[in-house]
Structures are given as C-alpha cells and as structure tokens.
Design an enzyme around this catalytic site. Structure first.
Site, PDB file in Angstrom:
ATOM      1  N   LYS A   1       0.826  -1.210   0.000  1.00  0.00           N
ATOM      2  CA  LYS A   1       0.000   0.000   0.000  1.00  0.00           C
ATOM      3  C   LYS A   1       0.862   1.262   0.000  1.00  0.00           C
ATOM      4  CE  LYS A   1      -3.659  -2.640   0.860  1.00  0.00           C
ATOM      5  NZ  LYS A   1      -4.636  -3.004  -0.160  1.00  0.00           N
TER       6      LYS A   1
ATOM      7  N   CYS B   1     -15.149  -6.782   0.594  1.00  0.00           N
ATOM      8  CA  CYS B   1     -16.199  -6.882  -0.418  1.00  0.00           C
ATOM      9  C   CYS B   1     -15.913  -8.013  -1.402  1.00  0.00           C
ATOM     10  CB  CYS B   1     -16.365  -5.562  -1.163  1.00  0.00           C
ATOM     11  SG  CYS B   1     -17.075  -4.258  -0.156  1.00  0.00           S
TER      12      CYS B   1
HETATM   13  O1  SAT Z   1      -2.462  -4.995   5.357  1.00  0.00           O
HETATM   14  S1  SAT Z   1      -2.707  -4.670   3.945  1.00  0.00           S
HETATM   15  O2  SAT Z   1      -2.788  -3.242   3.761  1.00  0.00           O
HETATM   16  O3  SAT Z   1      -1.613  -5.162   3.129  1.00  0.00           O
HETATM   17  C1  SAT Z   1      -4.105  -5.447   3.421  1.00  0.00           C
HETATM   18  C2  SAT Z   1      -5.295  -4.575   3.339  1.00  0.00           C
HETATM   19  O4  SAT Z   1      -5.628  -3.862   4.280  1.00  0.00           O
HETATM   20  O5  SAT Z   1      -5.955  -4.603   2.280  1.00  0.00           O
HETATM   21 MN    MN Z   2      -6.394  -4.022  -0.410  1.00  0.00          MN
END
Ligand code: SAT
Ligand code: MN
Length: 605
Positions: free
Chosen positions: A218, A262
């Site tokens: 992310k 989802c």
């Molecule tokens: O922990 S993560 O950000 O990699 C997974 C998610 O929250 O979609």
């Molecule tokens: Mn995600």
C-alpha cells in the site's frame, strides 16, 4: 554487490541511525528464505506447520495490538496540508521527521537489519518501480520475497538507478542479554506509517503487520505511486485484474475496485457458474493502469503474491485461493489444529474440539471467541494460484475492457449499472462506498461511507486532485479505446434484510453482461442512474433461488431513493470543500435533473 552510491550512502546513514548489530543483504534465494524461516522457528517467532499436511507452510502470531493497517497512524507528510487534502492525515514533514528520527535512533539495537532490494512490477518492464526496504523484521523479509520480486535480481536491475527509500523498524530495540518476544512491536502511540512523496521516501515505525510493514504494497505501490502516476499521466489503483474468456474463446480483461471486505480476492479467482466461461487471475489487490503503445488502457499488477484474508475463505467460497495455499504459504493469526494444520472461521469444516487460537491460547468451541483473528492472512506467491493467467507478468500489461467499481450497498444501488460516459463513470467512482452497518459505528448506521475508487486510505495526495486526474487520463484516449466503467453491487438486500443475489460464482452472470456490452452484444435500458440490463439481457438460466420479483428488485432504480442518494452525494461533495472538479459537479447536476429533483433543494445534514 552494487555500485549504487546513493543506495550505499543511505544504508550507511541508516545503519548509523538505527545501530543494528549486523546487516544482512537479502539475495532472495530459496536457501536464504529457508534459513530465515528456520531461525524464526528456533526463536519461537514462527511455527512450522505439519509438513505432510502443509508442506513449506509456517504460522506467525502477531501481538494483539498489531493486527491490521492503522489508518489513524498513517500520515502523508507532503510540504503543505493542501497537497494531502481533506481525507488524509497530514503532518508537517520537518516535524514528523524530527519525531521519527528520535524514535529511530538506536531502534535496531540487538537486531539484524535486512536490506531488501525489490521491484514492483515485472522485472524489465519500463513501468516497474524500484524500492529498497531496510527492516529489522525477518518476518517482513520472508513476506517480501513472496509479495515482490526481491533480492539480487532486483538489485542488478536497479543498477545505479533511483529507488523509493523504505525504512521500517518494529520499534523494539533489545538491550544486551534481553530476550526477544515472538512479535516485537511498539505501542500504538509510537506507531507511524509515514509517507514523504516529495522525497520518494516511506518511514514506518512500530508495526510489523501487513501493509504497515510490507512497504512495497500500500505504501509504495499505492500512496507513493499515486503521486508519481499523477505527474506522469497514469493511475495507481486499488483494483484486482482478471481475464474473462467466453465459450467462443474470446478473452477480455477487467479491473475492479472494491473497499476491504467486499470479496476482491474472491472475484479475482472466480469460478463461474456459467458453463463455458472462464476467469483467470492477474492480480487481487493493486493495478497500475496506463496507456499502452496500442493506445489502449493497460493494467499491470505490481505485486507477485497474494496477502489475502483467511477467514471466510473455503473450498466453496474460493477454491482457487484454497488450492494456492496448500503449500509454501505463510499464515498469520490463523488458528492451529492439534495435527499442525490451520483453521479459521468460515474455512468450511466444523470447528475441531481443540485448537490453539491466534493468540496462542487453548481454544474449544465453547470458548466463545474467534479462533482466528478476523484479519488473519495468508501470504503466497501468485504463481501458486491454479487460476493465474499465463500472461500475468506481461511487461506491457493487459488491455482493459471494463473497470468495475462497487461497495456494500443494501439499498439504492442496482446489481449492475453501466456509466453513460467516462466522466459519468468517474462520478460513479467518486461516490462509491459501503453502508455503515451495526458492526461499525452505531450512530452512523444507514449512512454511506464514501470511498472514491476504494482509494480513500491509499491516495498519496489531495482526493480532489485525484478525481481531476481520473478525468484527465480519460481525455488522453481516442473514443472507443477507453474501457467503460460499471458499478456493481452484490450486496443488495430485500425488505427483510436478506441478500437478493447469491454472489460468488453467480457473479459471472454480471461479468457476462458486461463482456457482451463491450462487444455490442447485450441490450441495456437507460435509467437516471445509468444503463441497466434490459429485460432478458442478464443470463439467469439455471440460476436457483432467485425469482423474477427478486431480479426486478436487484435491477430497480427507485426514484425517491435516488433523490435521497443525490442529496447525500451533494452533502459529501460539500464536505470535501472547495476545488471539486466542475465536471463532477456537472454530473451531479445532471443526475438531479434526470431524477427531476430541484437542484436548489437543501442538502441533507
Ligand atoms: O495490510 S494490507 O494493507 O496489506 C491489506 C489490506 O488492508 O488490504
Ligand atoms: Mn487491499
């Protein structure tokens, strides 16, 4: 090893700052991976699962305070607050740097620092981005090996080039002779997931979990990449990528944006309930979209693995995910059976009479608590997925025919809606979201948490500039070469609160309509909300348990409901403040007009 002086200097600087006991350059080899896992098993940080039942599989249990991304400890430290916009946690970069430098000083004492060179995107693709993560977590090192292209091959490809500086520490230095714990981390108020887009830098401190710590995901591939994408005219999106083949052998690629919980991974790995149709997976979480040489929009998955939610995953709900994790998988916060296998709620087998739960405690069905944490995860290489598309690493990316967006909307939003234009599609994306249920915040039940393109926690800059950028990207394409945007909603309920649509493999019926729309082979009717399947256009043959009345509810655009929706959208736009793109306000006005709603009606509170 490398002659990249920027890299060498930076490693030097961080080594002096964090004072690890030693530095380990990750080569990304199988031997190294095994060595790190063996060491973690020996130290008690990992459990080797029964190698007959789960070859190559390991279990990790995190600290109970460190179980998911922490959005309110995630910061965008752009030069000005305005650049971060109304939806991000902004911090002054100088102040945040000073705060974090104090935490980083000596923070790796008693630990090894791992140098992890990695590539997001296929190695050799001109679209890929380089990162180097410095971390004191061997758990991060082994996960990064599955989630990214990592090690010597990345370092070689990097050469003397530029890279995103990713600094990570669990924030738990060890005094001489102090015993380590199995999941070191820092208290919540010392956790920081910080982004400095102007410096191509990510500083993460205090958490070892998921997106907080695996910085290629992310932090780099969405927050930092989104800033770069805006400058360069492309899009870094929170989307799965799938390939859909019809019974005639024709193939099309879709991307889809959904907020968490989802069913993104389920859709990416769908087994269609329609005979002759096939879904193949190219990615389950992130898509980088840009105009290809052929003038079409092309999607690349920057990751090389899946970091999927375990609870709810079963051979029934997602057989491809279950097959993927039969071996060579890292599990985090799932339950351990007495046989040394894994178990979680929704795995499809009854709870065993005894388990060790995600916190390492004895568990029986009478315990009255979850055995696996709801955000328990599996990490596995994408190549292990039986449904992986052979072309998933194509450096050019896959040509996208349709972009799907969706959330959990028990009311108002039809099963599927085609946008009237790119601009209308961006409008739909700007207001997508999920209805807040009793499980979340009690005083907001029934309200919609809007989450533009499911990117709210992941846009590295101002959301209004982000939406403007989406509009701009569309202008760079010839008509007919842009994918069309479709809203989908698998979660519509009837008056009694029951889901109207069975979902899972039956979602292929909706994919089929979209596929055929793109080829001009399916009929639509125009409604104020957009284009919906004409009567008979949605293939319902053999669909069990859904009668005509339910289908008409699924495809209903209820005018009074939509008028309320338009008012709620206007309130949302007002809340985002000055600077919303005028095209999107025009779209809202056009929607109100189609609904026959007076434009000057007061906004909902
Ligand atoms: O922990 S993560 O950000 O990699 C997974 C998610 O929250 O979609
Ligand atoms: Mn995600």
């Amino acid at each position: 090893m490398t002659s990249n002086t920027d890299l060498l200097n930076w490693i030097d600087e961080i080594t002096r700052l964090c004072t690890p006991d030693s530095v380990h350059w990750c080569d990304g080899s199988e031997e190294e991976y095994q060595l790190l896992l063996d060491r973690m098993v020996a130290s008690g940080a990992a459990v080797r699962l029964n190698q007959q039942l789960r070859p190559g599989c390991y279990l990790f249990r995190s600290h109970p305070s460190d179980v998911a991304r922490v959005e309110d400890r995630t910061f965008i430290a752009s030069p000005t607050r305005e650049e971060a916009g109304p939806t991000n946690n902004w911090r002054d970069p100088e102040e945040l740097r000073a705060t974090m430098l104090a935490l980083y000083r000596g923070c790796m004492k008693g630990r090894k620092m791992y140098v992890i060179p990695f590539v997001m995107g296929p190695i050799g693709s001109e679209f890929s981005l380089f990162g180097v993560e410095l971390t004191d977590s061997p758990y991060v090192a082994v996960n990064m090996r599955l989630m990214t292209r990592m090690g010597t091959k990345a370092l070689d490809a990097l050469g003397d080039g530029d890279f995103v500086r990713c600094l990570h520490s669990v924030g738990a230095p060890l005094d001489q002779g102090q015993a380590d714990v199995s999941w070191p981390c820092a208290p919540m108020e010392h956790k920081y997931i910080a982004h400095f887009p102007q410096d191509n830098a990510i500083w993460s401190y205090g958490s070892g979990y998921g997106g907080n710590a695996l910085l290629g995901k992310k932090c780099l591939a969405l927050r930092i990449a989104s800033v770069q994408a805006r400058k360069e005219g492309w899009l870094a999106e929170h989307m799965l990528i799938l390939g859909l083949t019809d019974p005639k052998g024709r193939k099309a690629y879709f991307t889809a944006a959904f907020p968490s919980a989802c069913g993104k991974t389920n859709l990416a790995m769908l087994v269609p309930k329609l005979p002759g149709w096939k879904v193949e997976t190219l990615g389950d979480d992130i898509a980088w979209l840009r105009k290809g040489r052929d003038g079409r929009l092309r999607a690349v998955n920057p990751e090389s693995g899946f970091f999927g939610v375990a609870p709810g995953t079963s051979y029934k709900s997602n057989p491809n995910a279950m097959h993927s994790i039969e071996r060579d998988t890292l599990f985090t916060n799932v339950a351990l059976t007495d046989e040394g296998d894994v178990w979680w709620e929704g795995i499809g087998t009854p709870p065993p009479s005894h388990l060790i739960d995600w916190q390492g405690m004895d568990w029986t069905p009478e315990s009255g608590r979850n055995a696996a944490h709801p955000n328990a995860r599996f990490t596995v290489s994408a190549a292990r997925c039986p449904a992986i598309a052979p072309e998933w690493e194509d450096p050019e990316g896959a040509p996208v025919s349709a972009i799907l967006i969706g959330g959990r909307r028990p009311g108002v939003v039809p099963l599927v809606t085609e946008s009237l234009s790119w601009q209308h599609g961006v409008f739909m994306g700007s207001v997508m979201g999920s209805e807040i249920t009793a499980a979340a915040i009690s005083d907001a039940i029934g309200q919609v948490r809007r989450d533009p393109f499911a990117m709210l926690p992941f846009i590295g800059y101002n959301v209004k500039d982000y939406l403007r950028h989406w509009l701009e990207v569309g202008k760079a394409f010839l008509p007919g070469q842009l994918p069309r945007i479709f809203s989908v909603n698998w979660f519509r309920k009837d008056a009694g609160g029951r889901f109207l649509w069975p979902g899972y493999g039956e979602n292929a019926r909706v994919l089929k309509w979209i596929f055929q729309r793109m080829l001009g082979e399916a009929e639509a009717i125009e409604t104020p909300a957009g284009l919906l399947p004409a009567p008979g256009a949605l293939d319902l043959e053999g669909l069990e348990g859904v009668d005509e009345e339910q289908v008409s509810q699924l495809l209903k655009v209820d005018i009074p409901e939509w008028r309320a929706e338009a008012r709620s959208i206007r309130a949302y736009y007002d809340k985002l403040g000055e600077g919303m793109p005028s095209e999107l306000k025009d779209e809202l006005g056009a929607l109100e007009q189609r609904l026959g709603d007076p434009v000057d009606q007061p906004s909902a509170p």
